[in-house]
Write a protein that holds these residues in place. Structure first.
Motif, mmCIF file in Angstrom:
data_model
loop_
_atom_site.group_PDB
_atom_site.id
_atom_site.type_symbol
_atom_site.label_atom_id
_atom_site.label_comp_id
_atom_site.label_asym_id
_atom_site.label_seq_id
_atom_site.Cartn_x
_atom_site.Cartn_y
_atom_site.Cartn_z
ATOM 1 N N ARG A 184 0.834 -1.201 0.000
ATOM 2 C CA ARG A 184 0.000 0.000 0.000
ATOM 3 C C ARG A 184 0.871 1.255 0.000
ATOM 4 N NH1 ARG A 184 -4.249 -1.308 4.819
ATOM 5 N NH2 ARG A 184 -2.284 -1.734 5.892
ATOM 6 N N GLY A 194 -1.271 4.022 1.560
ATOM 7 C CA GLY A 194 -2.689 4.121 1.281
ATOM 8 C C GLY A 194 -3.137 5.563 1.175
ATOM 9 N N SER A 198 -7.787 4.819 -1.979
ATOM 10 C CA SER A 198 -7.681 3.365 -1.854
ATOM 11 C C SER A 198 -6.840 3.000 -0.640
ATOM 12 C CB SER A 198 -7.047 2.761 -3.114
ATOM 13 O OG SER A 198 -6.832 1.371 -2.956
ATOM 14 N N ARG A 199 -7.384 2.135 0.218
ATOM 15 C CA ARG A 199 -6.636 1.642 1.376
ATOM 16 C C ARG A 199 -6.327 0.146 1.269
ATOM 17 N NH1 ARG A 199 -9.994 5.615 3.756
ATOM 18 N NH2 ARG A 199 -8.773 7.201 4.869
ATOM 19 N N LYS A 229 -2.112 4.732 -4.971
ATOM 20 C CA LYS A 229 -3.086 4.886 -3.894
ATOM 21 C C LYS A 229 -3.527 6.324 -3.655
ATOM 22 C CE LYS A 229 -2.987 0.517 -3.087
ATOM 23 N NZ LYS A 229 -4.149 -0.320 -3.442
#
Length: 289
Positions: A184, A194, A198-199, A229
Motif C-alpha cells: 500500500r 494508502g 484506496s486503502r 493509492k
C-alpha cells in the motif's frame, strides 16, 4: 544487483563459501537482490551453518530531489536474512515552493526474508528457481508534510509482503528474478501508505535481469511496477505514480566490497517543481563479511 552467473564447481563453492556476487547487493530497502527490487537470494557469503553480514550506502540525486540510504543485513546461511535500512529523502527545493523549506522525509525499514524452496546455484541445471518469502515493515517520519498526508488519508507506517523467484541460466550467463509485492506504499512509503482513494493492498510485479560480462563485472536492467493509492485526490492526478526502472553495472573486486552504478528513471515524483520525470545516476557501495 549482480549475481555470479557461472558456477562450474557449484558443490565446491558450497564447501568453500559462496563465490563473488552470489549474494547480490543491497536494495534500497535493505534486502539482498537488485538496487530497486529484492531477490530470492540471501546477502553476504554465508553458506549452510554460517552467519554473514553486509553494510551499504546508496546515493541517488535526481532533478528535484535526492535520496540517501544506508543499512545492514545479517544472513543465516542461505536460509534466512534480516535487514535494517534508513532512507533520507531531501525535498528541500520542492518543500520551499510549498512553504516547507528544508523538507526531508525519513523512513526506517525492517525486513526479513526466508527461503522456501530451491537453490539458485545447485538447481541451475533444472527449471526450479530459488523461491523466498519476504516482509518489510516501513515507518515514515514525514516532518512538515504530515498535515498534507493526513488530508490525503495516508498512514505513516505500512507492511509490504513479497514473493521472489530467482532463476540462474548457466549456459546463458544470465539470472532472471521475478518479485510479486503486496503493498500500500506511496512512492515506496516516502509519501505514506494508502490514501482516501484506496486503502487496499495492490499486487505489483518487479522484474530483474542480470548478465555476467566477466567474473567481476555484471550488467542488467530492472523494472518495478508501482501502486497508485493517492490518485485521484484533492490534487487531481498530480500524485499519480509512475513505474521505476534502471540500467545498471556492478563490479566486485573481491568478496568484501562491491560497487554498483545505475541510470535510474523514477518517473514523475510529485509535487515536484515541474511535472517532469526524475532521472539520475544511482551509486552504491556494499561491504560484506
Amino acid at each position: 544487483m549482480p549475481l555470479l552467473l557461472a558456477v562450474p564447481l557449484a558443490c565446491a563453492a558450497q564447501a568453500q563459501g559462496k563465490l563473488l556476487l552470489t549474494g547480490g547487493v543491497s536494495s534500497i530497502d535493505g534486502a539482498a537482490g537488485g538496487g530497486l527490487s529484492p531477490w530470492a537470494l540471501t546477502g553476504s557469503y554465508a553458506t549452510s551453518g554460517q552467519t554473514g553480514a553486509t553494510a551499504y550506502f546508496t546515493r541517488l540525486p535526481v532533478q528535484d530531489y535526492s535520496l540517501s540510504g544506508y543499512g545492514a543485513s545479517v544472513a543465516f546461511g542461505e536460509r534466512a536474512e534480516v535487514s535494517l535500512a534508513r532512507q533520507d529523502f531531501n525535498a528541500s527545493a520542492t518543500g520551499a515552493a510549498l512553504g516547507l523549506p528544508g523538507l526531508r522525509l525519513k523512513q526506517t525499514i525492517l525486513g526479513a526474508k526466508i527461503r522456501l524452496a530451491g537453490d539458485a546455484v545447485l538447481d541451475a541445471d533444472t527449471w526450479m528457481p530459488q523461491v523466498a518469502l519476504g516482509v518489510e515493515y516501513k515507518h515514515l517520519d514525514s516532518g512538515g508534510l504530515a498535515p498534507t498526508l493526513d488530508a490525503l488519508g495516508a498512514r505513516r507506517s505500512g507492511i509490504d509482503v513479497y514473493l521472489s523467484a530467482s532463476k540462474l541460466f548457466l549456459a546463458q550467463s544470465t539470472l532472471v528474478n521475478v518479485t510479486l509485492r503486496a503493498t500500500r506504499a506511496n512512492q515506496n512509503g516516502l509519501l505514506g501508505f494508502g490514501g482516501s482513494a484506496s486503502r487496499s493492498y495492490s499486487l505489483a510485479p518487479e522484474v530483474s535481469v542480470a548478465y555476467l560480462l566477466s567474473r567481476q563485472w555484471a550488467v542488467g536492467v530492472e523494472y518495478r511496477m508501482k501502486p497508485d493509492k493517492l490518485n485521484p485526490s484533492v490534487l487531481g492526478d498530480a500524485l499519480r505514480e509512475d513505474d521505476w526502472k534502471d540500467v545498471f553495472v556492478a563490479w566486485a573486486p573481491n568478496k568484501h566490497v562491491s560497487l554498483t552504478a545505475a541510470y535510474v528513471d523514477l518517473g514523475r515524483v510529485v509535487p515536484g517543481l515541474q511535472p517532469r520525470r526524475q532521472r539520475g545516476v544511482y551509486g552504491s557501495i556494499q561491504f560484506a563479511y
